[in-house]
Motif scaffolding. Structure first.
Motif, mmCIF file in Angstrom:
data_model
loop_
_atom_site.group_PDB
_atom_site.id
_atom_site.type_symbol
_atom_site.label_atom_id
_atom_site.label_comp_id
_atom_site.label_asym_id
_atom_site.label_seq_id
_atom_site.Cartn_x
_atom_site.Cartn_y
_atom_site.Cartn_z
ATOM 1 N N ARG A 62 0.826 -1.209 0.000
ATOM 2 C CA ARG A 62 0.000 0.000 0.000
ATOM 3 C C ARG A 62 0.857 1.254 0.000
ATOM 4 N NH1 ARG A 62 -4.590 1.774 4.508
ATOM 5 N NH2 ARG A 62 -4.426 4.024 4.160
ATOM 6 N N TYR A 63 1.901 1.258 0.822
ATOM 7 C CA TYR A 63 2.704 2.473 0.946
ATOM 8 C C TYR A 63 3.784 2.617 -0.124
ATOM 9 C CZ TYR A 63 0.248 3.775 5.156
ATOM 10 O OH TYR A 63 -0.730 4.156 6.039
ATOM 11 N N LYS A 64 3.799 1.704 -1.081
ATOM 12 C CA LYS A 64 4.634 1.928 -2.262
ATOM 13 C C LYS A 64 4.023 3.023 -3.140
ATOM 14 C CE LYS A 64 6.783 -2.639 -2.825
ATOM 15 N NZ LYS A 64 6.837 -3.849 -3.690
ATOM 16 N N ALA A 65 2.699 3.119 -3.092
ATOM 17 C CA ALA A 65 1.995 4.070 -3.957
ATOM 18 C C ALA A 65 1.332 5.197 -3.178
ATOM 19 C CB ALA A 65 0.936 3.325 -4.769
ATOM 20 N N GLU A 66 1.422 5.148 -1.852
ATOM 21 C CA GLU A 66 0.701 6.122 -1.022
ATOM 22 C C GLU A 66 1.623 6.672 0.054
ATOM 23 O OE1 GLU A 66 -2.883 5.859 2.242
ATOM 24 O OE2 GLU A 66 -3.001 4.573 0.469
ATOM 25 N N GLU A 67 1.548 7.957 0.282
ATOM 26 C CA GLU A 67 2.367 8.581 1.328
ATOM 27 C C GLU A 67 1.677 8.447 2.677
ATOM 28 O OE1 GLU A 67 4.173 12.981 2.536
ATOM 29 O OE2 GLU A 67 3.187 12.690 0.601
ATOM 30 N N PRO A 68 2.371 7.949 3.717
ATOM 31 C CA PRO A 68 1.753 7.823 5.043
ATOM 32 C C PRO A 68 1.332 9.184 5.596
ATOM 33 C CG PRO A 68 3.801 6.584 4.930
ATOM 34 C CD PRO A 68 3.748 7.433 3.693
ATOM 35 N N ARG A 69 0.178 9.209 6.210
ATOM 36 C CA ARG A 69 -0.318 10.445 6.821
ATOM 37 C C ARG A 69 -0.949 10.137 8.169
ATOM 38 N NH1 ARG A 69 -3.339 13.660 1.802
ATOM 39 N NH2 ARG A 69 -1.460 13.935 0.504
ATOM 40 N N GLY A 70 -0.820 11.095 9.072
ATOM 41 C CA GLY A 70 -1.457 10.959 10.378
ATOM 42 C C GLY A 70 -0.638 10.138 11.355
ATOM 43 N N GLU A 71 -0.819 10.441 12.638
ATOM 44 C CA GLU A 71 -0.146 9.655 13.680
ATOM 45 C C GLU A 71 -0.714 8.244 13.683
ATOM 46 O OE1 GLU A 71 2.403 10.732 15.578
ATOM 47 O OE2 GLU A 71 2.335 12.555 14.367
ATOM 48 N N CYS A 72 0.163 7.261 13.814
ATOM 49 C CA CYS A 72 -0.245 5.866 13.664
ATOM 50 C C CYS A 72 -0.011 5.054 14.938
ATOM 51 C CB CYS A 72 0.524 5.203 12.525
ATOM 52 S SG CYS A 72 0.221 5.950 10.910
#
Length: 290
Positions: free
Chosen positions: A213-223
């Motif tokens: 998923r994060y190959k194509a999407e930038e992580p956002r928000g505290e996890c």
């Protein structure tokens, strides 16, 4: 709520919302209004909360970089009758923040402490995760120091409880890759982000799926990462495999050196290897006959 009417003051640990302001309790609101002083991790952040609920109690800063000296100052104030509420930027004070230092100083000084329950990101994420909630361990943020971080990761490799880890978006991919390397790409994980906020998400998947998923999407928000613990059956299988590398005689010798009687040792060997006691007995008898 009635504040303690005593010569000495008291420390109130006040849980504040982790996102949605409606999650604050009436008890916390009343306490924030009635104490003499609020010690806040970031006064600029807390003033927004106080303004929202029309609270005008004086504030002072208490954070990671002044926690030792400031805790002595706050304890001295409580000794002289000042009631203090401690708040963090979000959630429950003392969990992965400097609150624990002040609490310890209070106990050493004989100051009474109470905790007002409320939001905590770790528990919120755990209940959302779909993973086992009966036993869990909380690691907060993994240490940044390389050797200590590697030591923790190696410890987690053997952890059978559900694991909870905090992570910031700009470090998320690195942490996911490190965890996947030691825990395996097929290990289940629930990634919780933006808890209690408008775009809250709980993504139930494997490490392989989340990294894709994060190959194509930038992580956002505290996890908050909630990770399945190692299965007991897998540990038992690994243990059996390690025992299988020894002969039954070598296995027996290990227990005899520990002072265990031969009959009891045979039972233990049979259990270790997942076979019947009679089979172990027969192997040993045959060897002795030879």
């Amino acid at each position: 709520m009635e504040l303690e009417n005593k010569r000495e003051g008291m420390l109130y640990l006040c849980a504040t919302p982790i996102g949605n302001l409606d999650d604050i309790t009436f008890r916390v609101l009343n306490t924030l209004r009635e104490v003499d002083l609020i010690a806040a991790e970031d006064t600029r952040h807390t003033i927004k909360l106080l303004n929202h609920f029309n609270i005008h109690t004086p504030m002072t800063s208490y954070h990671e970089y002044n926690k030792v000296d400031k805790s002595y100052q706050l304890v001295d104030k409580m000794r002289h009758g000042v009631n203090i509420a401690l708040v963090t930027d979000a959630g429950t004070p003392g969990i992965s923040d400097p609150g624990e230092v002040l609490v310890r100083q209070c106990y050493e000084a004989g100051i009474k402490v109470t905790s007002l329950p409320g939001a905590a990101a770790c528990v919120t994420a755990l209940t959302l995760s779909g993973l086992s909630t009966r036993r869990f361990c909380f690691e907060a943020f993994l240490p940044s120091e390389k050797k200590e971080r590697q030591w923790i990761l190696e410890e987690l490799q053997k952890e059978t409880r559900t694991i909870i880890i905090y992570e910031a978006p700009h470090h998320l991919i690195r942490t996911l890759k490190e965890l996947a390397q030691v825990l395996g790409m097929d290990r289940r994980i629930t990634l919780c982000r933006e808890l209690t906020k408008k775009y809250e998400e709980a993504y139930f998947c494997t490490f392989k799926e989340i990294l894709e998923r994060y190959k194509a999407e930038e992580p956002r928000g505290e996890c908050v990462l909630v990770i399945e613990g190692k299965k007991i059956a897998d540990i038992q299988k690994e243990q059996r495999q390690s025992w299988d590398e020894l002969t039954v005689e070598e296995h027996m010798e290990i227990y005899l050196r520990q002072g265990i009687e031969r009959k009891e040792a045979m039972k233990m060997i049979a259990k270790d290897r997942g076979v019947g006691k009679r089979e172990i007995y027969q192997i040993l008898v045959n060897k002795e006959d030879i």
